[in-house]
Design a protein around this motif. Structure first.
Motif, short mmCIF file in Angstrom:
data_model
loop_
_atom_site.label_atom_id
_atom_site.label_comp_id
_atom_site.label_asym_id
_atom_site.label_seq_id
_atom_site.Cartn_x
_atom_site.Cartn_y
_atom_site.Cartn_z
N ASP A 69 -106.25 13.56 -37.22
CA ASP A 69 -106.31 12.18 -36.75
C ASP A 69 -107.75 11.66 -36.74
O ASP A 69 -107.97 10.46 -36.88
CB ASP A 69 -105.73 12.07 -35.33
N TRP A 70 -108.70 12.51 -36.56
CA TRP A 70 -110.10 12.09 -36.53
C TRP A 70 -110.68 11.91 -37.94
O TRP A 70 -111.74 11.30 -38.09
CB TRP A 70 -110.95 13.10 -35.75
N LEU A 71 -110.03 12.41 -38.96
CA LEU A 71 -110.57 12.36 -40.31
C LEU A 71 -110.59 10.93 -40.89
O LEU A 71 -111.58 10.53 -41.51
CB LEU A 71 -109.76 13.29 -41.23
N MET A 72 -109.54 10.18 -40.66
CA MET A 72 -109.47 8.83 -41.22
C MET A 72 -110.55 7.90 -40.64
O MET A 72 -111.25 7.23 -41.40
CB MET A 72 -108.07 8.25 -41.01
N PRO A 73 -110.75 7.80 -39.34
CA PRO A 73 -111.85 6.96 -38.82
C PRO A 73 -113.22 7.44 -39.29
O PRO A 73 -114.11 6.63 -39.57
CB PRO A 73 -111.74 7.08 -37.29
N PHE A 74 -113.40 8.75 -39.41
CA PHE A 74 -114.67 9.28 -39.90
C PHE A 74 -114.92 8.84 -41.35
O PHE A 74 -116.03 8.46 -41.71
CB PHE A 74 -114.68 10.81 -39.80
N MET A 75 -113.89 8.87 -42.18
CA MET A 75 -114.04 8.46 -43.59
C MET A 75 -114.33 6.95 -43.70
O MET A 75 -115.15 6.52 -44.51
CB MET A 75 -112.78 8.83 -44.38
N VAL A 76 -113.64 6.16 -42.88
CA VAL A 76 -113.88 4.71 -42.90
C VAL A 76 -115.31 4.41 -42.45
O VAL A 76 -116.01 3.58 -43.06
CB VAL A 76 -112.84 3.98 -42.01
N LEU A 77 -115.76 5.07 -41.40
CA LEU A 77 -117.12 4.86 -40.90
C LEU A 77 -118.15 5.28 -41.95
O LEU A 77 -119.11 4.55 -42.21
CB LEU A 77 -117.33 5.64 -39.60
N SER A 78 -117.97 6.43 -42.57
CA SER A 78 -118.93 6.88 -43.59
C SER A 78 -118.91 5.95 -44.80
O SER A 78 -119.96 5.67 -45.39
CB SER A 78 -118.64 8.33 -43.99
N PHE A 79 -117.73 5.48 -45.19
CA PHE A 79 -117.65 4.54 -46.32
C PHE A 79 -118.38 3.24 -45.99
O PHE A 79 -119.12 2.70 -46.81
CB PHE A 79 -116.19 4.25 -46.67
N ASN A 80 -118.20 2.72 -44.79
CA ASN A 80 -118.87 1.48 -44.38
C ASN A 80 -120.39 1.66 -44.34
O ASN A 80 -121.14 0.76 -44.76
CB ASN A 80 -118.35 1.00 -43.04
N LEU A 81 -120.85 2.79 -43.83
CA LEU A 81 -122.29 3.04 -43.81
C LEU A 81 -122.85 3.15 -45.23
O LEU A 81 -123.91 2.58 -45.53
CB LEU A 81 -122.60 4.31 -43.02
N PHE A 82 -122.14 3.88 -46.08
CA PHE A 82 -122.57 4.01 -47.47
C PHE A 82 -122.61 2.64 -48.16
O PHE A 82 -123.57 2.31 -48.87
CB PHE A 82 -121.65 4.97 -48.23
N LEU A 83 -121.60 1.83 -47.94
CA LEU A 83 -121.53 0.52 -48.55
C LEU A 83 -122.65 -0.39 -48.03
O LEU A 83 -123.27 -1.13 -48.80
CB LEU A 83 -120.16 -0.12 -48.29
#
Length: 133
Positions: free
Chosen positions: A2-16
């Protein structure tokens, strides 16, 4: 999991955000270098245009030109009232005296600046037409 999806969204937003910021900095840097390359030619062109605009006018500096314009208005009105015709217009041009050699040098600089500016404008026009094609 359950924690993987928010972590991926956060990392994608930071990268973007980092990517977009770097692209913006690069774009602004390229614009600044382009403007600084054309700055001297544009300044020379604007200076020549300014000289051509004011060379046949007798003007005073900013605080005194209001007094001069008021005096010319009064003199024109008085001439119109007493003589019933428009006053003749006389222009004296430049009062600065330069040697013939300096005059030729200044004319050569003006022509060079106008040619450079015309070349830059033609080049920009060709690039625009090429981009549109």
């Amino acid at each position: 999991i359950d924690w993987l999806m928010p972590f991926m969204v956060l990392s994608f937003n930071l990268f973007l955000a980092l990517l977009v910021r770097n692209l913006l900095v690069g774009y602004i840097t390229s614009i600044i270098t382009e403007v600084s390359e054309n700055a001297k030619v544009e300044w020379q062109y604007e200076f020549v245009q300014l000289v051509h605009e004011y060379k046949d006018q007798r003007m005073f500096p900013a605080p005194f030109n209001a007094v001069h314009l008021l005096w010319r208005l009064i003199a024109t009105c008085l001439r119109w009232i007493f003589f019933k015709r428009a006053p003749p217009i006389h222009t004296t041009g430049f009062t600065m005296q330069v040697s013939r050699m300096e005059e030729l040098f200044l004319q050569a600089q003006e022509i060079e600046a106008l040619n450079k500016c015309a070349f830059k404008h033609e080049e920009a026009k060709r690039e625009t037409e090429r981009d549109l094609a």
